[in-house]
Scaffold this active site. Structure first.
Site, PDB file in Angstrom:
ATOM      1  NE  ARG A   1      -4.021   1.966   2.217  1.00  0.00           N
ATOM      2  CZ  ARG A   1      -4.283   2.767   3.250  1.00  0.00           C
ATOM      3  NH1 ARG A   1      -3.610   2.623   4.382  1.00  0.00           N
ATOM      4  NH2 ARG A   1      -5.223   3.682   3.158  1.00  0.00           N
TER       5      ARG A   1
ATOM      6  CG  ASN B   1      -1.201   8.438   3.675  1.00  0.00           C
ATOM      7  OD1 ASN B   1      -1.434   7.354   3.141  1.00  0.00           O
ATOM      8  ND2 ASN B   1      -0.731   9.479   3.000  1.00  0.00           N
TER       9      ASN B   1
ATOM     10  CG  HIS C   1      -8.070  -3.888  -1.375  1.00  0.00           C
ATOM     11  ND1 HIS C   1      -9.073  -2.984  -1.651  1.00  0.00           N
ATOM     12  CD2 HIS C   1      -6.962  -3.125  -1.147  1.00  0.00           C
ATOM     13  CE1 HIS C   1      -8.606  -1.740  -1.584  1.00  0.00           C
ATOM     14  NE2 HIS C   1      -7.322  -1.798  -1.281  1.00  0.00           N
TER      15      HIS C   1
ATOM     16  CG  HIS D   1      -1.425   5.479  -0.086  1.00  0.00           C
ATOM     17  ND1 HIS D   1      -2.023   5.886   1.073  1.00  0.00           N
ATOM     18  CD2 HIS D   1      -2.337   4.719  -0.728  1.00  0.00           C
ATOM     19  CE1 HIS D   1      -3.262   5.382   1.139  1.00  0.00           C
ATOM     20  NE2 HIS D   1      -3.464   4.662   0.066  1.00  0.00           N
TER      21      HIS D   1
HETATM   22  C1  HEM Z   1      -8.990   1.370  -6.142  1.00  0.00           C
HETATM   23  C2  HEM Z   1      -8.882   2.297  -5.222  1.00  0.00           C
HETATM   24  C3  HEM Z   1      -8.463   1.986  -3.817  1.00  0.00           C
HETATM   25  C4  HEM Z   1      -9.090   2.392  -2.691  1.00  0.00           C
HETATM   26  C5  HEM Z   1     -10.338   3.246  -2.618  1.00  0.00           C
HETATM   27  C6  HEM Z   1      -8.363   1.840  -1.581  1.00  0.00           C
HETATM   28  C7  HEM Z   1      -8.673   2.047  -0.265  1.00  0.00           C
HETATM   29  C8  HEM Z   1      -8.095   1.385   0.794  1.00  0.00           C
HETATM   30  C9  HEM Z   1      -8.474   1.540   2.157  1.00  0.00           C
HETATM   31  C10 HEM Z   1      -9.550   2.498   2.669  1.00  0.00           C
HETATM   32  C11 HEM Z   1      -7.734   0.698   2.900  1.00  0.00           C
HETATM   33  C12 HEM Z   1      -7.817   0.489   4.412  1.00  0.00           C
HETATM   34  C13 HEM Z   1      -7.176   1.661   5.126  1.00  0.00           C
HETATM   35  C14 HEM Z   1      -7.558   1.707   6.581  1.00  0.00           C
HETATM   36  O1  HEM Z   1      -8.727   1.505   6.897  1.00  0.00           O
HETATM   37  O2  HEM Z   1      -6.652   1.995   7.418  1.00  0.00           O
HETATM   38  C15 HEM Z   1      -6.851   0.014   2.007  1.00  0.00           C
HETATM   39  C16 HEM Z   1      -5.931  -0.935   2.394  1.00  0.00           C
HETATM   40  C17 HEM Z   1      -5.035  -1.504   1.523  1.00  0.00           C
HETATM   41  N1  HEM Z   1      -4.873  -1.171   0.200  1.00  0.00           N
HETATM   42 FE1  HEM Z   1      -6.125  -0.114  -0.942  1.00  0.00          FE
HETATM   43  N2  HEM Z   1      -7.315   1.113  -2.050  1.00  0.00           N
HETATM   44  C18 HEM Z   1      -7.324   1.184  -3.415  1.00  0.00           C
HETATM   45  C19 HEM Z   1      -6.386   0.658  -4.261  1.00  0.00           C
HETATM   46  C20 HEM Z   1      -5.251   0.004  -3.849  1.00  0.00           C
HETATM   47  C21 HEM Z   1      -4.117  -0.290  -4.682  1.00  0.00           C
HETATM   48  C22 HEM Z   1      -3.974   0.176  -6.122  1.00  0.00           C
HETATM   49  C23 HEM Z   1      -3.233  -0.982  -3.912  1.00  0.00           C
HETATM   50  C24 HEM Z   1      -1.867  -1.514  -4.260  1.00  0.00           C
HETATM   51  C25 HEM Z   1      -1.352  -1.528  -5.466  1.00  0.00           C
HETATM   52  C26 HEM Z   1      -3.832  -1.129  -2.607  1.00  0.00           C
HETATM   53  C27 HEM Z   1      -3.300  -1.842  -1.560  1.00  0.00           C
HETATM   54  C28 HEM Z   1      -3.855  -1.926  -0.304  1.00  0.00           C
HETATM   55  C29 HEM Z   1      -3.389  -2.840   0.725  1.00  0.00           C
HETATM   56  C30 HEM Z   1      -2.340  -3.931   0.537  1.00  0.00           C
HETATM   57  C31 HEM Z   1      -4.109  -2.548   1.880  1.00  0.00           C
HETATM   58  C32 HEM Z   1      -3.937  -3.184   3.270  1.00  0.00           C
HETATM   59  C33 HEM Z   1      -2.837  -2.399   3.999  1.00  0.00           C
HETATM   60  C34 HEM Z   1      -2.502  -2.911   5.385  1.00  0.00           C
HETATM   61  O3  HEM Z   1      -3.035  -3.914   5.836  1.00  0.00           O
HETATM   62  O4  HEM Z   1      -1.675  -2.237   6.053  1.00  0.00           O
HETATM   63  N3  HEM Z   1      -5.029  -0.494  -2.598  1.00  0.00           N
HETATM   64  N4  HEM Z   1      -7.088   0.460   0.733  1.00  0.00           N
END
Ligand code: HEM
Length: 343
Positions: free
Chosen positions: A71, A103, A202, A75
């Site tokens: 992630r 973030n 995800h 970002h």
């Molecule tokens: C399509 C649009 C996307 C949205 C709206 C989105 C949104 C989010 C949100 C809201 C979270 C949880 C954050 C939290 O509640 O603290 C999350 C987690 C995550 N996102 Fe996305 N995301 C998107 C695309 C992506 C992309 C493109 C990647 C990587 C290439 C990605 C990788 C991740 C990962 C691996 C997590 C888990 C992080 C952790 O456990 O620390 N996301 N995302």
């Protein structure tokens, strides 16, 4: 494959890869003018092994580490390009991306990048950029979690500055619908296929209740839960995230295989078990996104192939030319501030 076996495979492959990388350099220079898979082969031959070792060690300590690293790369790249801008700490007179809403209390993995950077500064001072560390760590995070391997392109420069507002403007919201997601990806040169393939990230990791609570009780101010949530899953999530509960409680993004990089995420979406609104809409909105969800849910190889090609695209967003950036000594502080002994 177990992550230990994957590490051994990486070592066995490294000699072949070094030779192949030298041969590929000409081709890659044509395809991506500023990045090069062999960039550190002579400048810092152990660079990629050090990054891999750091990611492997981190995931032994914390099963969530790969997700957080992946992630961080997303970002980084969406905000002013892949330039390590999201690693900069706030300091007097400077508010960066870390405390911006997308973030704050959410982005993690910074200490892992610090550890890797320290080892790289010991091995090859002033040579490996923080943005490259994040890009390589994201690749290793995916591979060591069971996902595909690819040759990561390198040679990024680190940003001199950034802003909190840039993160707010560029990082898509979990409340976005499909047209909004596509618009936000288009803004950085990515398309709807990239939205669906990269959302497959995800398949690992965790989200806070604050990121999806509205869906559980009051979707779109309707006073009702999101009707696309499968009813047992909804009950489970309501139990985890009570209406007036702590928004920092968490749930797995892929409840079935939360630490394995596979195509389970797309099967979850088909079963009404997408955690974020922005996840589930890929399946509930007819058109291209739905077709891709159907494809990836049944064909993991197609998902892995498209995921790698979208990652390569994302990883090359607005790479900085020489004078636009630097090789930071400390990923948290620009060199000009570091030199002054600033905070
Ligand atoms: C399509 C649009 C996307 C949205 C709206 C989105 C949104 C989010 C949100 C809201 C979270 C949880 C954050 C939290 O509640 O603290 C999350 C987690 C995550 N996102 Fe996305 N995301 C998107 C695309 C992506 C992309 C493109 C990647 C990587 C290439 C990605 C990788 C991740 C990962 C691996 C997590 C888990 C992080 C952790 O456990 O620390 N996301 N995302």
């Amino acid at each position: 494959m177990h992550s230990g076996d994957r590490m051994r495979c990486l070592t066995r492959c490294s000699i072949f890869k070094a030779v192949a990388a030298m041969m590929l350099v000409v081709v890659v220079k044509i395809c991506a003018a500023e990045l090069d898979v062999a960039y550190y082969d002579f400048r810092c031959p152990d660079a990629l092994a050090i990054v891999q070792g750091g990611v492997h060690a981190a995931m032994q300590r914390d099963a969530r580490a790969p997700a957080s690293l992946l992630r961080l790369h997303f970002h980084d790249c969406f905000v002013n390009g892949c330039d390590g801008s999201n690693l900069l700490d706030d300091r007097p007179g400077f508010v960066g991306e870390k405390t911006a809403a997308p973030n704050l209390n959410s982005a993690r993995g910074f200490e892992i990048i610090d550890e890797i950077k320290q080892q790289l500064e010991d091995a090859c001072p002033k040579t490996v950029s923080c943005a490259d560390i994040v890009a390589a760590a994201a690749r290793d995070a995916v591979f060591l979690s069971g996902g595909p391997f690819w040759d990561v392109e390198l040679g990024r420069r680190d940003a001199l500055t950034t802003s909190s507002q840039a993160a707010v403007n560029s990082i898509p919201s979990p409340r976005f619908n499909v047209p909004q997601l596509i618009k936000s990806f288009n803004a950085v040169g990515l398309d709807k296929k990239d939205v669906v393939a990269l959302s497959g990230s995800h398949t690992i990791g965790i989200a806070r209740c604050a990121s999806f609570q509205a869906r559980l009780y009051n979707q779109g101010n309707s006073g009702r839960p999101d009707s696309s949530l499968e009813k047992h899953y909804l009950a489970e999530l309501q139990n985890r995230c009570p209406q007036s509960g702590d928004g920092n409680q968490t749930a797995f993004l892929d409840p079935c295989t939360p630490t394995t990089f596979d195509n389970q995420y797309y099967k979850d979406l088909q079963a009404g078990r997408g955690l974020l609104f922005s996840d589930e809409v890929l399946e509930t909105t007819s058109g291209t996104t739905l077709k891709l969800v159907e494809l990836y849910a049944t064909d993991q190889t197609a998902f892995f192939t498209d995921f790698v090609s979208s990652m390569l695209k994302m990883a090359s967003i607005h790479v900085k030319a020489d004078s636009e950036g630097e090789i930071r000594r400390n990923c948290r502080i620009p060199n000009s501030v570091n030199a002054k002994g600033g905070t």
